[in-house]
Design a protein around this motif. Structure first.
Motif, PDB file in Angstrom:
ATOM      1  N   ASN A   3      10.119  -2.445  40.170  1.00  0.00           N
ATOM      2  CA  ASN A   3      11.292  -1.629  40.335  1.00  0.00           C
ATOM      3  C   ASN A   3      12.488  -1.924  39.490  1.00  0.00           C
ATOM      4  OD1 ASN A   3      12.009  -3.952  41.593  1.00  0.00           O
ATOM      5  ND2 ASN A   3      12.317  -2.942  43.515  1.00  0.00           N
ATOM      6  N   GLY A   4      12.183  -3.035  38.586  1.00  0.00           N
ATOM      7  CA  GLY A   4      13.342  -3.276  37.522  1.00  0.00           C
ATOM      8  C   GLY A   4      14.221  -4.564  38.334  1.00  0.00           C
ATOM      9  N   GLY A   5      13.902  -5.115  39.210  1.00  0.00           N
ATOM     10  CA  GLY A   5      14.570  -6.034  39.935  1.00  0.00           C
ATOM     11  C   GLY A   5      14.935  -7.256  38.824  1.00  0.00           C
ATOM     12  N   ASN A   6      15.605  -8.400  39.462  1.00  0.00           N
ATOM     13  CA  ASN A   6      15.567  -9.512  38.502  1.00  0.00           C
ATOM     14  C   ASN A   6      14.720 -10.678  39.179  1.00  0.00           C
ATOM     15  OD1 ASN A   6      17.398  -9.396  40.960  1.00  0.00           O
ATOM     16  ND2 ASN A   6      18.224 -11.564  40.433  1.00  0.00           N
ATOM     17  N   THR A   7      14.224 -11.651  38.174  1.00  0.00           N
ATOM     18  CA  THR A   7      13.252 -12.651  38.306  1.00  0.00           C
ATOM     19  C   THR A   7      13.864 -14.061  37.980  1.00  0.00           C
ATOM     20  OG1 THR A   7      11.391 -11.040  37.719  1.00  0.00           O
ATOM     21  CG2 THR A   7      11.097 -13.458  37.667  1.00  0.00           C
ATOM     22  N   PHE A  67      12.809 -21.801  32.123  1.00  0.00           N
ATOM     23  CA  PHE A  67      12.859 -21.740  33.284  1.00  0.00           C
ATOM     24  C   PHE A  67      14.391 -21.767  33.696  1.00  0.00           C
ATOM     25  CE2 PHE A  67       8.718 -23.718  33.018  1.00  0.00           C
ATOM     26  CZ  PHE A  67       8.013 -23.159  33.978  1.00  0.00           C
ATOM     27  N   ASP A  68      14.717 -21.123  34.847  1.00  0.00           N
ATOM     28  CA  ASP A  68      16.015 -21.127  35.331  1.00  0.00           C
ATOM     29  C   ASP A  68      16.352 -22.563  36.145  1.00  0.00           C
ATOM     30  OD1 ASP A  68      16.736 -18.320  34.479  1.00  0.00           O
ATOM     31  OD2 ASP A  68      14.984 -17.686  35.827  1.00  0.00           O
ATOM     32  N   LEU A  69      15.355 -22.986  36.346  1.00  0.00           N
ATOM     33  CA  LEU A  69      15.637 -24.416  37.334  1.00  0.00           C
ATOM     34  C   LEU A  69      14.414 -25.082  37.283  1.00  0.00           C
ATOM     35  CD1 LEU A  69      17.368 -25.760  39.272  1.00  0.00           C
ATOM     36  CD2 LEU A  69      16.615 -24.363  41.150  1.00  0.00           C
ATOM     37  N   ALA A  70      14.619 -26.500  37.354  1.00  0.00           N
ATOM     38  CA  ALA A  70      13.400 -27.439  37.631  1.00  0.00           C
ATOM     39  C   ALA A  70      13.569 -27.930  38.667  1.00  0.00           C
ATOM     40  CB  ALA A  70      13.183 -28.004  36.375  1.00  0.00           C
ATOM     41  N   PRO A 128      21.414 -21.981  44.011  1.00  0.00           N
ATOM     42  CA  PRO A 128      22.345 -21.295  43.047  1.00  0.00           C
ATOM     43  C   PRO A 128      22.328 -19.702  43.776  1.00  0.00           C
ATOM     44  CG  PRO A 128      20.346 -21.771  42.026  1.00  0.00           C
ATOM     45  CD  PRO A 128      20.205 -22.321  43.295  1.00  0.00           C
ATOM     46  N   PRO A 129      23.289 -18.946  43.519  1.00  0.00           N
ATOM     47  CA  PRO A 129      23.535 -17.582  44.015  1.00  0.00           C
ATOM     48  C   PRO A 129      22.213 -16.743  43.281  1.00  0.00           C
ATOM     49  CG  PRO A 129      25.665 -18.312  43.523  1.00  0.00           C
ATOM     50  CD  PRO A 129      24.536 -19.439  43.096  1.00  0.00           C
ATOM     51  N   ARG A 130      21.995 -16.758  41.949  1.00  0.00           N
ATOM     52  CA  ARG A 130      21.001 -16.070  41.396  1.00  0.00           C
ATOM     53  C   ARG A 130      19.526 -16.429  41.984  1.00  0.00           C
ATOM     54  NH1 ARG A 130      19.394 -17.090  36.296  1.00  0.00           N
ATOM     55  NH2 ARG A 130      18.038 -15.081  36.317  1.00  0.00           N
ATOM     56  N   LEU A 131      19.401 -17.496  42.450  1.00  0.00           N
ATOM     57  CA  LEU A 131      17.930 -17.910  43.248  1.00  0.00           C
ATOM     58  C   LEU A 131      18.036 -17.025  44.705  1.00  0.00           C
ATOM     59  CD1 LEU A 131      15.511 -19.241  43.795  1.00  0.00           C
ATOM     60  CD2 LEU A 131      16.694 -21.253  44.429  1.00  0.00           C
ATOM     61  N   GLN A 132      19.040 -17.182  45.356  1.00  0.00           N
ATOM     62  CA  GLN A 132      19.136 -16.483  46.643  1.00  0.00           C
ATOM     63  C   GLN A 132      19.047 -14.825  46.534  1.00  0.00           C
ATOM     64  OE1 GLN A 132      22.309 -17.908  49.213  1.00  0.00           O
ATOM     65  NE2 GLN A 132      22.675 -19.373  47.658  1.00  0.00           N
ATOM     66  N   ALA A 160      17.672 -13.032  43.991  1.00  0.00           N
ATOM     67  CA  ALA A 160      16.590 -12.648  42.967  1.00  0.00           C
ATOM     68  C   ALA A 160      15.479 -11.785  43.711  1.00  0.00           C
ATOM     69  CB  ALA A 160      15.704 -13.726  42.452  1.00  0.00           C
ATOM     70  N   THR A 161      15.121 -10.724  43.089  1.00  0.00           N
ATOM     71  CA  THR A 161      14.117  -9.947  43.597  1.00  0.00           C
ATOM     72  C   THR A 161      12.797 -10.563  44.027  1.00  0.00           C
ATOM     73  OG1 THR A 161      15.172  -8.073  42.567  1.00  0.00           O
ATOM     74  CG2 THR A 161      12.786  -7.503  43.562  1.00  0.00           C
ATOM     75  N   GLN A 162      12.480 -11.403  42.742  1.00  0.00           N
ATOM     76  CA  GLN A 162      11.396 -12.157  42.998  1.00  0.00           C
ATOM     77  C   GLN A 162      11.413 -13.596  42.518  1.00  0.00           C
ATOM     78  OE1 GLN A 162       8.275 -11.875  40.043  1.00  0.00           O
ATOM     79  NE2 GLN A 162       6.707 -11.549  41.504  1.00  0.00           N
ATOM     80  N   VAL A 163      11.025 -14.620  43.122  1.00  0.00           N
ATOM     81  CA  VAL A 163      10.948 -15.955  42.429  1.00  0.00           C
ATOM     82  C   VAL A 163       9.619 -16.417  41.965  1.00  0.00           C
ATOM     83  CG1 VAL A 163      11.658 -18.363  42.963  1.00  0.00           C
ATOM     84  CG2 VAL A 163      12.903 -16.331  44.071  1.00  0.00           C
ATOM     85  N   GLN A 164       9.416 -16.572  40.725  1.00  0.00           N
ATOM     86  CA  GLN A 164       8.236 -17.076  40.036  1.00  0.00           C
ATOM     87  C   GLN A 164       8.357 -18.588  39.944  1.00  0.00           C
ATOM     88  OE1 GLN A 164       7.669 -15.065  36.397  1.00  0.00           O
ATOM     89  NE2 GLN A 164       6.761 -13.200  37.692  1.00  0.00           N
ATOM     90  N   ILE A 165       7.369 -19.194  40.748  1.00  0.00           N
ATOM     91  CA  ILE A 165       7.235 -20.712  40.791  1.00  0.00           C
ATOM     92  C   ILE A 165       6.068 -21.262  40.223  1.00  0.00           C
ATOM     93  CG2 ILE A 165       7.273 -22.784  42.406  1.00  0.00           C
ATOM     94  CD1 ILE A 165       8.374 -20.552  44.520  1.00  0.00           C
TER      95      ILE A 165
END
Length: 624
Positions: A407-411, A437-440, A560-564, A566-571
């Motif tokens: 649906n175009g959400g942010n990852t 990666f946005d975070l390690a 972080p706010p972007r993590l909270q 996010a539509t999906q978190v890819q780990i």
């Protein structure tokens, strides 16, 4: 104490038999049945934990392993394993009766074993499979017909082996170490369970590995070779290849793959000549006769193509050797490899339905595996060598976009990393910088900081201080590598700010600075956790009901706010199979992802089952 545990368990088993009638009388009372089942399961769990705690006491501690690495002394485990097997009633003649497929290698040996076991089980054979390490439960290492042995069987076999070893030891330290004990246990299980075939994965190396106690395998395989365990096997590919080739036995065919690192294949060929072993290269997987059936593998990743082809050659030769009417010779053709070695190439053949289904339904968790849990998507791969990590990166970059929100959400993309042993983590991390990666997150392999001695995932081979220090070193390497990459990209004449999720890279840097303003290296968001449980609870931000609870150690900063948001978190979880196992132990503690999707009633009975059924049908008591 060990004998007491075993006696208590045996008394409990006897009580269950004697109390069968009263328990049947309770059948009309569903609540009573549930209470009884719960009570019985609690008893099994208790005795299982006692067995695992005793098994864990056989682990070599961190100081002992450090001394071994420093001395780099080769211990010939074969002779010692023979002695321990003899003490538990398994002679070399008993081992010779096992029909063994023996597989060594640096990368892909577990996956190849999984394909082999799955194919032969589809053909109706009763399979035994010994592998290492385990991910969640130690019982995973010993499988019968594709399933880990039950807790009840593990308890029974464990105390049988342990008590015999204790009773016959000649000194206080005359007991096998952890892996050696499990090898003895697995071989005894396979002999007693009368499996049609035993698939053995080498633990470390080959020449001096405990599994090399097998003198007469039917066929051997060597998978891709790479640098690993260099403190023990040596720091050259020639030395590593020499050790891996140690499983070769005179006259026993060995199949191998095209080796990416030279001169590993020439070493294999030389050792094959010394041991008078016919050595064959495998053909490409697509060259087999698939007919109208699609090429489908149960294990993801392009690297599995050569593992699957190797498994097909091993199983085909094994099945031919069991059929007296068929030739045990390998049909091959002359070939010249890229380094001009004349190694015969095995000929591809037309696949049966069982071959195709065996490849399709093979299960081997923790390798190129995707698991979704609410907004979290885990990409699990236990890559821990340069070759396997490059394969992991290629797989992740190809697979991750397929699992992005439609649906175009942010990852939000997150690295979950740890590396153990004598491996160079910087070499592995350098390959991962291309994933953006946005975070390690760097964590130890401890599931929690309060693990019990009876846990399947207890590890005494490294101290907590050493584990935390490694995390700090890995984080420092990551920060340096990402900074270097950013510098090179900014100096490129083609560089320009690109928009990602509505912000430019420059804005992203400012956002990252705000993210970790209280931390050093705020331009490279990263954080260390003392255990896997804390890290997973923190990154889930309370959005996964399976990942809740208080953090045992306060984190350096909040999510972080972007993590909270996010539509999906890819780990991506990688760097160590122990790390992958720890994550699975939290998100899938029953290891449901490892359950074979083929139902037992769809399977043909094994040869052993057929013989036993016919014997019971046509034989009278006392008939030989």
């Amino acid at each position: 104490m060990a004998r007491l545990f075993h006696a208590t368990y045996c008394q409990w088993r006897q009580w269950r038999r004697l109390s069968a009638a009263p328990r049947m009388a309770m059948a009309h009372d569903r609540q009573g049945v549930r209470r009884l089942a719960t009570h019985c399961q609690a008893e099994v769990d208790q005795h299982y934990e006692e067995a695992v705690q005793t098994l864990n006491s056989l682990q070599s501690n961190a100081a002992v392993l450090q001394r071994i690495r420093q001395e780099r002394g080769f211990t010939n485990n074969v002779q010692a394993t023979e002695g321990f097997l003899d003490r538990v009633g398994i002679s070399l003649k008993d081992l010779d009766s096992l029909s063994v497929i023996h597989i060594a290698g640096t990368k892909g040996k577990g996956s190849t074993c999984s394909f082999v076991e799955s194919i032969l089980r589809e053909h109706g054979f009763r399979t035994g499979f010994y592998s290492s390490p385990h991910l969640v439960a130690v019982r995973e290492r010993i499988r019968i017909n594709g399933q880990p042995i039950s807790k009840e069987d593990f308890i029974t076999y464990f105390w049988d082996v342990y008590n015999q070893l204790i009773a016959k030891k000649t000194s206080d330290d005359d007991m096998p170490a952890y892996f050696k004990f499990l090898t003895v246990l697995a071989l005894k299980v396979f002999v007693k369970e009368e499996v049609d075939v035993a698939v053995l994965e080498v633990g470390l190396g080959g020449e001096y590995d405990c599994t090399n106690v097998v003198r007469k395998p039917v066929v051997c395989g060597v998978t891709t070779l790479d640098y690993d365990h260099t403190s023990i096997l040596g720091n050259t590919i020639e030395s590593i290849a020499w050790h891996k080739a140690g499983i070769m036995k005179p006259g026993v065919p060995t199949f191998t793959v095209e080796q990416p690192l030279q001169p590993s294949l020439s070493v294999l060929l030389q050792r094959a000549k010394e041991k008078q072993v016919p050595l064959y290269l495998i053909p490409p997987l697509e060259n087999y006769g698939w007919g109208a059936r699609p090429l489908q593998l149960g294990l993801a990743g392009n690297v599995q193509y050569c593992n699957a082809s190797l498994a097909l050659q091993l199983t085909q030769y094994w099945m031919n050797s069991q059929n007296r009417g068929r030739s045990g010779e390998v049909v091959h053709t002359a070939t010249s490899t890229s380094d001009h070695l004349n190694v015969p190439a095995a000929i591809p053949f037309t696949l049966s339905d069982e071959d195709v289904l065996g490849l399709k339904y093979a299960v081997w968790p923790g390798r190129s595996q995707v698991m979704a849990s609410g907004p979290l998507t885990f990409f699990l791969d236990g890559a821990h060598t340069p070759v396997s990590m490059q394969a992991c990166v290629d797989w992740f970059l190809k697979t991750a976009p397929m699992h992005a929100p439609q649906n175009g959400g942010n990852t939000f993309r997150l690295l979950f990393f740890n590396s153990t042993g004598d491996r160079d983590p910087e070499t592995l991390l350098k390959l991962l910088t291309s994933c953006n990666f946005d975070l390690a997150i760097f964590t130890t392999n401890l599931v929690t900081t309060s693990m019990k001695a009876s846990s399947d995932q207890t590890n005494y081979t490294i101290s907590r201080d050493q584990a935390h220090l490694r995390c700090e070193q890995q984080r420092s390497s990551w920060i340096r590598l990402v900074r270097n990459q950013s510098k090179l990209e900014s100096e490129s004449p083609d560089h320009e700010d690109t928009e990602v999720d509505g912000t430019t890279q420059s804005e992203g840097s400012e956002r990252n600075l705000n993210l970790t303003s209280s931390m050093p290296a705020s331009d490279v968001p990263s954080i260390i956790f003392p255990c896997i449980q804390d890290a997973l609870v923190w990154l889930s931000c309370g959005r996964d009901p399976n990942l809740t609870g208080e953090l045992l150690t306060p984190p350096a900063f909040p999510p972080p706010p972007r993590l909270q948001e996010a539509t999906q978190v890819q780990i991506l979880v990688t760097g160590s199979l122990h790390l992958v196992g720890g994550v699975l132990g939290v998100i899938d503690p029953e290891l449901r992802c490892a359950t074979h999707v083929r139902n037992a009633f769809n399977k043909r009975p094994s040869l052993t089952d057929l013989v036993l059924n016919n014997y019971n049908k046509f034989s009278s008591p006392g008939t030989p």
